[in-house]
Design a protein around this motif. Structure first.
Motif, mmCIF file in Angstrom:
data_model
loop_
_atom_site.group_PDB
_atom_site.id
_atom_site.type_symbol
_atom_site.label_atom_id
_atom_site.label_comp_id
_atom_site.label_asym_id
_atom_site.label_seq_id
_atom_site.Cartn_x
_atom_site.Cartn_y
_atom_site.Cartn_z
ATOM 1 N N ARG A 38 -40.405 48.865 -26.175
ATOM 2 C CA ARG A 38 -39.178 48.586 -25.414
ATOM 3 C C ARG A 38 -39.458 47.544 -24.344
ATOM 4 O O ARG A 38 -40.593 47.363 -23.913
ATOM 5 C CB ARG A 38 -38.627 49.867 -24.786
ATOM 6 C CG ARG A 38 -39.488 50.461 -23.684
ATOM 7 C CD ARG A 38 -38.932 51.813 -23.261
ATOM 8 N NE ARG A 38 -39.699 52.396 -22.155
ATOM 9 C CZ ARG A 38 -39.502 53.615 -21.671
ATOM 10 N NH1 ARG A 38 -38.547 54.403 -22.210
ATOM 11 N NH2 ARG A 38 -40.226 54.063 -20.670
ATOM 12 N N ARG A 39 -38.398 46.882 -23.945
ATOM 13 C CA ARG A 39 -38.498 45.910 -22.863
ATOM 14 C C ARG A 39 -37.303 46.090 -21.950
ATOM 15 O O ARG A 39 -36.155 45.910 -22.368
ATOM 16 C CB ARG A 39 -38.555 44.484 -23.398
ATOM 17 C CG ARG A 39 -38.570 43.432 -22.286
ATOM 18 C CD ARG A 39 -38.898 42.072 -22.807
ATOM 19 N NE ARG A 39 -40.328 41.948 -23.060
ATOM 20 C CZ ARG A 39 -40.874 40.940 -23.738
ATOM 21 N NH1 ARG A 39 -40.120 39.996 -24.247
ATOM 22 N NH2 ARG A 39 -42.178 40.886 -23.907
ATOM 23 N N ALA A 40 -37.599 46.452 -20.729
ATOM 24 C CA ALA A 40 -36.565 46.579 -19.705
ATOM 25 C C ALA A 40 -36.396 45.232 -19.003
ATOM 26 O O ALA A 40 -37.325 44.409 -18.993
ATOM 27 C CB ALA A 40 -36.959 47.658 -18.705
ATOM 28 N N PRO A 41 -35.248 44.994 -18.401
ATOM 29 C CA PRO A 41 -35.021 43.719 -17.708
ATOM 30 C C PRO A 41 -36.092 43.444 -16.663
ATOM 31 O O PRO A 41 -36.389 44.297 -15.821
ATOM 32 C CB PRO A 41 -33.642 43.919 -17.066
ATOM 33 C CG PRO A 41 -32.968 44.935 -17.904
ATOM 34 C CD PRO A 41 -34.054 45.862 -18.369
ATOM 35 N N GLY A 42 -36.699 42.270 -16.745
ATOM 36 C CA GLY A 42 -37.681 41.879 -15.760
ATOM 37 C C GLY A 42 -39.042 42.538 -15.913
ATOM 38 O O GLY A 42 -39.911 42.374 -15.051
ATOM 39 N N ALA A 92 -33.490 50.051 -21.700
ATOM 40 C CA ALA A 92 -34.259 48.924 -22.227
ATOM 41 C C ALA A 92 -33.703 48.541 -23.592
ATOM 42 O O ALA A 92 -32.883 49.262 -24.167
ATOM 43 C CB ALA A 92 -35.734 49.289 -22.372
ATOM 44 N N VAL A 93 -34.179 47.412 -24.087
ATOM 45 C CA VAL A 93 -33.973 47.085 -25.492
ATOM 46 C C VAL A 93 -35.149 47.665 -26.251
ATOM 47 O O VAL A 93 -36.306 47.407 -25.894
ATOM 48 C CB VAL A 93 -33.875 45.563 -25.711
ATOM 49 C CG1 VAL A 93 -33.729 45.258 -27.205
ATOM 50 C CG2 VAL A 93 -32.705 44.986 -24.924
ATOM 51 N N TYR A 94 -34.855 48.433 -27.279
ATOM 52 C CA TYR A 94 -35.887 49.088 -28.072
ATOM 53 C C TYR A 94 -36.084 48.340 -29.382
ATOM 54 O O TYR A 94 -35.110 48.045 -30.094
ATOM 55 C CB TYR A 94 -35.490 50.535 -28.349
ATOM 56 C CG TYR A 94 -35.681 51.424 -27.147
ATOM 57 C CD1 TYR A 94 -34.828 51.324 -26.047
ATOM 58 C CD2 TYR A 94 -36.713 52.364 -27.092
ATOM 59 C CE1 TYR A 94 -35.010 52.117 -24.918
ATOM 60 C CE2 TYR A 94 -36.901 53.167 -25.981
ATOM 61 C CZ TYR A 94 -36.045 53.034 -24.895
ATOM 62 O OH TYR A 94 -36.229 53.830 -23.781
ATOM 63 N N TYR A 95 -37.353 48.071 -29.670
ATOM 64 C CA TYR A 95 -37.719 47.312 -30.851
ATOM 65 C C TYR A 95 -38.571 48.149 -31.797
ATOM 66 O O TYR A 95 -39.481 48.863 -31.361
ATOM 67 C CB TYR A 95 -38.514 46.069 -30.474
ATOM 68 C CG TYR A 95 -37.766 45.096 -29.600
ATOM 69 C CD1 TYR A 95 -37.836 45.187 -28.214
ATOM 70 C CD2 TYR A 95 -36.996 44.089 -30.164
ATOM 71 C CE1 TYR A 95 -37.151 44.303 -27.405
ATOM 72 C CE2 TYR A 95 -36.303 43.187 -29.356
ATOM 73 C CZ TYR A 95 -36.388 43.300 -27.986
ATOM 74 O OH TYR A 95 -35.708 42.420 -27.188
ATOM 75 N N CYS A 96 -38.307 47.994 -33.048
ATOM 76 C CA CYS A 96 -39.103 48.616 -34.098
ATOM 77 C C CYS A 96 -40.101 47.591 -34.613
ATOM 78 O O CYS A 96 -39.790 46.381 -34.677
ATOM 79 C CB CYS A 96 -38.149 49.047 -35.215
ATOM 80 S SG CYS A 96 -38.923 49.668 -36.699
#
Length: 125
Positions: A38-42, A92-96
């Motif tokens: 996952r990637r949260a803002p910043g 966050a945006v979650y990525y597989c």
């Protein structure tokens, strides 16, 4: 070639739950380990969870241990991330991602070219 498509993201309240799915388009799905980041803002990309190709080993990031559960259904070529007791910090945006080594170690995913487009998860307080 491996294509990954995430689904299941959305809005949840703190303390609630969501389940993410990631369906793979690949010939031999069971040879791949699968993971979630996952990637949260910043913030930097963060490891969330992974599962090896046999499904016998699962790994979790410290911030989600005890709250999230990863599983896979090889017949459906799908990996799931069950998220419970959600916190606003889980936003966050979650990525597989797929790892051709099949081992599921987080470092291996970082070397992999196989990533989905991501799905947004927003947790409100």
């Amino acid at each position: 070639q491996v294509r990954l498509e995430e689904s299941g993201g959305g809005l949840a309240q703190a303390g609630g739950s969501l389940t993410l799915s990631c369906e793979a388009s690949v010939r031999v799905y069971r040879s791949y380990a699968m993971g979630w980041f996952r990637r949260a803002p910043g913030k930097e990309r963060e490891f969330v969870a992974s599962i090896n190709r046999s499904g016998g080993s699962m790994y979790y990031g410290d911030s989600v241990k005890g709250r999230f559960n990863i599983s896979r259904d090889d017949a459906k070529k799908t990996v799931y991330l069950q998220m419970g007791n959600l916190e606003p910090s889980d936003t966050a945006v979650y990525y597989c991602a797929a790892d051709s080594s099949g081992q599921g170690f987080r470092q291996r995913f970082l070397l992999s070219p196989y990533w989905g487009q991501g799905t947004q998860v927003t947790v409100s307080s």
